[in-house]
Design a protein around this motif. Structure first.
Motif, PDB file in Angstrom:
ATOM      1  N   MET A   2       0.827  -1.204   0.000  1.00  0.00           N
ATOM      2  CA  MET A   2       0.000   0.000   0.000  1.00  0.00           C
ATOM      3  C   MET A   2       0.865   1.259   0.000  1.00  0.00           C
ATOM      4  N   LEU A   3       2.035   1.204   0.660  1.00  0.00           N
ATOM      5  CA  LEU A   3       2.941   2.345   0.665  1.00  0.00           C
ATOM      6  C   LEU A   3       3.444   2.643  -0.741  1.00  0.00           C
ATOM      7  N   TYR A  10      -0.008   6.597   2.884  1.00  0.00           N
ATOM      8  CA  TYR A  10       0.617   5.648   3.806  1.00  0.00           C
ATOM      9  C   TYR A  10       2.024   6.096   4.215  1.00  0.00           C
ATOM     10  N   SER A  11       2.252   7.397   4.204  1.00  0.00           N
ATOM     11  CA  SER A  11       3.567   7.916   4.575  1.00  0.00           C
ATOM     12  C   SER A  11       3.864   7.707   6.062  1.00  0.00           C
ATOM     13  N   PHE A  12       2.820   7.405   6.864  1.00  0.00           N
ATOM     14  CA  PHE A  12       3.034   7.156   8.292  1.00  0.00           C
ATOM     15  C   PHE A  12       3.750   5.834   8.533  1.00  0.00           C
ATOM     16  N   TYR A  13       3.773   4.982   7.528  1.00  0.00           N
ATOM     17  CA  TYR A  13       4.346   3.641   7.702  1.00  0.00           C
ATOM     18  C   TYR A  13       5.810   3.646   7.276  1.00  0.00           C
ATOM     19  N   ILE A 190      -7.203   7.752  11.497  1.00  0.00           N
ATOM     20  CA  ILE A 190      -6.848   7.538  10.092  1.00  0.00           C
ATOM     21  C   ILE A 190      -5.810   6.424   9.970  1.00  0.00           C
ATOM     22  N   LEU A 191      -4.828   6.433  10.870  1.00  0.00           N
ATOM     23  CA  LEU A 191      -3.793   5.391  10.866  1.00  0.00           C
ATOM     24  C   LEU A 191      -4.417   4.007  11.012  1.00  0.00           C
ATOM     25  N   CYS A 192      -5.325   3.861  11.970  1.00  0.00           N
ATOM     26  CA  CYS A 192      -5.970   2.556  12.188  1.00  0.00           C
ATOM     27  C   CYS A 192      -6.806   2.154  10.989  1.00  0.00           C
ATOM     28  N   THR A 193      -7.573   3.101  10.452  1.00  0.00           N
ATOM     29  CA  THR A 193      -8.451   2.805   9.315  1.00  0.00           C
ATOM     30  C   THR A 193      -7.652   2.355   8.102  1.00  0.00           C
ATOM     31  N   ARG A 194      -6.603   3.082   7.777  1.00  0.00           N
ATOM     32  CA  ARG A 194      -5.819   2.744   6.586  1.00  0.00           C
ATOM     33  C   ARG A 194      -5.037   1.444   6.774  1.00  0.00           C
ATOM     34  N   ASP A 286       0.392  -0.482  17.363  1.00  0.00           N
ATOM     35  CA  ASP A 286       1.497   0.198  18.038  1.00  0.00           C
ATOM     36  C   ASP A 286       1.985   1.324  17.152  1.00  0.00           C
ATOM     37  N   GLY A 287       1.863   2.545  17.654  1.00  0.00           N
ATOM     38  CA  GLY A 287       2.258   3.719  16.878  1.00  0.00           C
ATOM     39  C   GLY A 287       3.279   4.559  17.624  1.00  0.00           C
TER      40      GLY A 287
END
Length: 290
Positions: A2-3, A10-13, A190-194, A286-287
């Motif tokens: 997805m990234l 998905y830049s958070f990943y 948003i993090l959890c949803t994506r 875990d974030g």
């Protein structure tokens, strides 16, 4: 995956490699001597591990196992700190239904803290797990570990090595204001949803395997006429009433089998094929904030 497809969303990943399947690409992150390009640090995690077992940091390719199933990620060198300690957030999300997808983010969670003050990885501290790993199972054995003392999430938890998400959000509100806290909470959702969207195919297979025999559970039991599914009295007027009710379409019937066949009056009407909400899985995320 997805990234690669949606780099902005998905830049958070952090950039990740699944090894040994992506070993060729991962090897290209190191020079000919096996040292990481740009002096990057990578965190290596066993695929089937838990509680911090087998996790380590490395700058050299020679330390990476080539025959084991592991996950490699770029290590975040500049995380947000609490009282000088690295920490992460454990968020809990209930997936109550997959078709349709329905999830709920719990308003509380955990703040897991390291027990050694954070310093950027060096040759001297790169193996200090209590500085770089936030796992409770790792840090609880450190002499600096402070057992949680608060009786509830609302009480002061300053100094504890394990705190609540409610405490953390109140801390953010006090330090940075309501708008920042609200923005952060939205970002967590948003993090959890994506993340869940990226594993919907896997969840769908598990969901169908667990609830295959319950595929006719209605969305709202109270909306289904009780007279439409049994007729032990033999009353012909009741039969006509049942048939008429079964033929009334409200546009909400969905499922694996069609509900459009007309009953001939001699057969019992079928139960509407509606997909209801069922408690399915509680997932932990875990974030880390940088």
């Amino acid at each position: 995956k997805m990234l690669k497809l949606f780099p902005k969303e998905y830049s958070f990943y952090p950039k990740t490699w699944i090894l040994p399947g992506e070993m060729v690409d991962f090897r290209q992150q190191f020079d000919s001597n096996g040292n990481s390009i740009g002096n990057k640090i990578y965190i290596i995690k066993p695929d089937a591990g838990c509680q911090g077992r087998g996790i380590f940091l490395t700058r050299t390719f020679d330390n990476v196992p080539t025959q084991e199933n592991v996950v490699a990620q770029v290590y975040i060198k500049k995380p947000l700190l609490l009282d000088g300690f690295k920490f992460d957030l454990r968020l809990y999300c209930l997936v109550s239904s997959v078709r349709p997808l329905r999830m709920y983010l719990f308003h509380d969670g955990l703040v897991r803290m390291c027990t050694e003050e954070y310093v950027k990885p060096t040759k001297q501290n790169i193996n200090n797990v209590c500085m770089h790993l936030t796992n409770y199972a790792v840090n609880k054995h450190n002499e600096n570990f402070q057992q949680p003392s608060a009786a509830s999430s609302e009480e002061s938890q300053d100094g504890d090595s394990k705190r609540s998400l409610l405490w953390f959000m109140n801390f953010i509100r006090k330090e940075h204001g309501d708008s920042k806290a609200d923005w952060l909470w939205q970002r967590m959702g948003i993090l959890c949803t994506r993340t869940i969207l990226s594993i919907v195919p896997i969840l769908s297979r598990e969901y169908e395997a667990h609830f295959k025999s319950f595929s006719t559970v209605p969305v709202d039991i109270s909306s289904i006429p009780t007279s439409g599914y049994s007729n032990s009295t033999g009353d012909s007027s009741s039969d006509q009433q049942q048939t008429g009710e079964a033929k009334k379409g409200d546009g909400n019937n969905v499922g694996d089998r069609s509900n459009s066949e007309q009953d001939d009056g001699n057969k019992s009407p079928r139960m509407p094929k509606l997909r209801g909400s069922r408690c399915f899985e509680i997932l932990g995320f875990d974030g880390m904030i940088d």
